[in-house]
Design an enzyme around this catalytic site. Structure first.
Site, short mmCIF file in Angstrom:
data_model
loop_
_atom_site.label_atom_id
_atom_site.label_comp_id
_atom_site.label_asym_id
_atom_site.label_seq_id
_atom_site.Cartn_x
_atom_site.Cartn_y
_atom_site.Cartn_z
N HIS A 1 1.20 2.37 -6.55
CA HIS A 1 1.04 1.28 -7.50
C HIS A 1 1.47 1.69 -8.91
O HIS A 1 2.20 0.97 -9.59
CB HIS A 1 -0.41 0.81 -7.52
CG HIS A 1 -0.64 -0.36 -8.41
ND1 HIS A 1 -0.40 -1.65 -8.03
CD2 HIS A 1 -1.08 -0.44 -9.69
CE1 HIS A 1 -0.69 -2.48 -9.02
NE2 HIS A 1 -1.10 -1.76 -10.04
N HIS B 1 4.86 1.97 -13.87
CA HIS B 1 4.72 2.42 -15.25
C HIS B 1 5.44 3.74 -15.51
O HIS B 1 5.06 4.47 -16.43
CB HIS B 1 3.23 2.57 -15.60
CG HIS B 1 2.45 1.31 -15.48
ND1 HIS B 1 2.55 0.28 -16.39
CD2 HIS B 1 1.58 0.88 -14.54
CE1 HIS B 1 1.76 -0.72 -16.02
NE2 HIS B 1 1.17 -0.37 -14.91
N LYS C 1 8.30 -8.57 -14.98
CA LYS C 1 7.19 -7.80 -15.53
C LYS C 1 7.02 -8.19 -16.98
O LYS C 1 7.90 -7.94 -17.82
CB LYS C 1 7.47 -6.29 -15.42
CG LYS C 1 6.33 -5.42 -15.92
CD LYS C 1 5.15 -5.39 -14.98
CE LYS C 1 4.13 -4.33 -15.39
NZ LYS C 1 2.98 -4.27 -14.49
#
Length: 366
Positions: free
Chosen positions: A215, A257, A300
């Site tokens: 994730h 990220h 995003k």
């Protein structure tokens, strides 16, 4: 007394099962949703208000406390120990348009050129980078599809952990957590890292389809997308394609990220940079950006990321904050500048002694 009780509401008589109000140092019970004794910090299963009701000074009353001051100090140590980070000449970025808060959801490409003008790919031959990159193609992008973890992929996980633990940065992190009585040995620490980061849990229909590492570092796209134009700009892959991507579920990118993954996908034409809404105060690496982008047609809105940090730096900081401040903002200091990291635990399943998996971790940008 009986007359008085008749006029009290249930919330006056009983503590909420997800709160520590009135439950501090209550004996452990497996039936409880969360816990309020000193062991809950170690097992990462405290109620969210544990610190407010039971440890107002953040464990400072105990020698094993991880205080806010400790976090500022150790994060500066880790920042200085990031010897594998990019040098100023290793990366050139082109942030272009800075979006206002009202513009981050517009899904409008305001930056015609890629974010990365240049990356010295010799960085990727360093052991922690090379072992990290090998992990990125181990995940299916779609949620609800069982991950088929091969023996080779398990070896790649072990090799990544072995390489990061060779670094001064991760040795300093272990020494700090050992001093704070969180781990008795490096072996115990590494075993827990593997579980909290790589242990599989279900974000879909019961299949073991996700992990904290996937994730945070690989990302997840939620199926639905932005439509044809966005998909063409981002490379035109279909939602079922598997090319070092991530996962898919219902319309948006979540997680994702990591700067290395972003660069590699942008180079392939799969990620399209739109704008940034935050540029950190650092004049060297690691820097921090808040990004807007599309990834294979999925948007995003704000994806905060370190730029130019080593894999062990991100992995170490996120681990520190997950252990010290799970579910809360974790306030750090990097090169004299304040920065916060938010982590969340995966509450629907646990591993050994009720410990929680990492659900997500990311930099909080203003």
């Amino acid at each position: 007394l009986r007359t008085t009780l008749l006029f009290l509401s249930p919330k006056d008589l009983y503590t909420a099962p997800d709160s520590c109000k009135g439950r501090c140092e209550e004996p452990y019970s497996q039936a409880d949703e969360c816990h309020c004794n000193a062991e809950c910090e170690r097992h990462r299963d405290c109620c969210e208000d544990y610190y407010r009701h039971c440890r107002e000074e953040g464990f400072s009353s105990s020698r094993d406390a991880i205080t806010d001051e400790d976090l500022l100090h150790v994060s500066e140590q880790l920042y200085k120990a990031d010897h594998n980070k990019a040098r100023p000449t290793d990366i050139a970025i082109n942030p272009q348009y800075q979006a206002s808060p009202d513009e981050t959801g517009d899904q409008e490409d305001r930056s015609p050129r890629p974010l990365y003008k240049y990356v010295n790919e010799e960085l990727f031959t360093k052991p922690t980078y090379a072992s990290f990159i090998k992990l990125l193609d181990n995940y299916q992008r779609a949620t609800g599809r069982e991950e088929d973890v091969t023996a080779e992929e398990l070896r790649e996980q072990d090799n990544f952990l072995k390489e990061v633990m060779k670094t001064e940065l991760m040795k300093k992190l272990f020494a700090f957590l050992h001093q704070k009585n969180r781990y008795g040995s490096e072996q115990e620490f590494v075993a827990d890292l593997k579980e909290m980061w790589f242990g599989l849990y279900s974000r879909g229909n019961g299949e073991q389809d996700s992990s904290g590492f996937e994730h945070v570092f690989s990302g997840r796209a939620r199926a639905g997308g932005m439509g044809g134009a966005g998909q063409r700009r981002a490379g035109g892959l279909t939602p079922g394609s598997r090319l070092c991507l991530g996962e898919v579920k219902k319309g948006k990118v979540s997680g994702f990220h990591n700067w290395i993954r972003f660069y590699l996908l942008e180079k392939q034409g799969i990620v399209n940079y739109f704008s940034h809404n935050f540029n950190g105060p650092w004049d060297t690496y690691p820097d921090v950006l808040g990004l807007q982008f599309s990834w294979d047609g999925f948007y995003k809105e704000v994806g905060s990321a370190f730029i130019g940090s080593s894999p062990e730096f991100e992995f170490g900081l996120y681990t520190l904050c997950f252990i010290a401040r799970p579910g809360r903002a974790c306030h750090l200091s990097l090169g004299g500048y304040n920065l916060s990291i938010q982590t969340y635990t995966w509450t629907k399943s646990t591993y050994g002694d009720g410990k929680k998996y990492i659900a997500t971790a990311y930099v909080i940008s203003p």
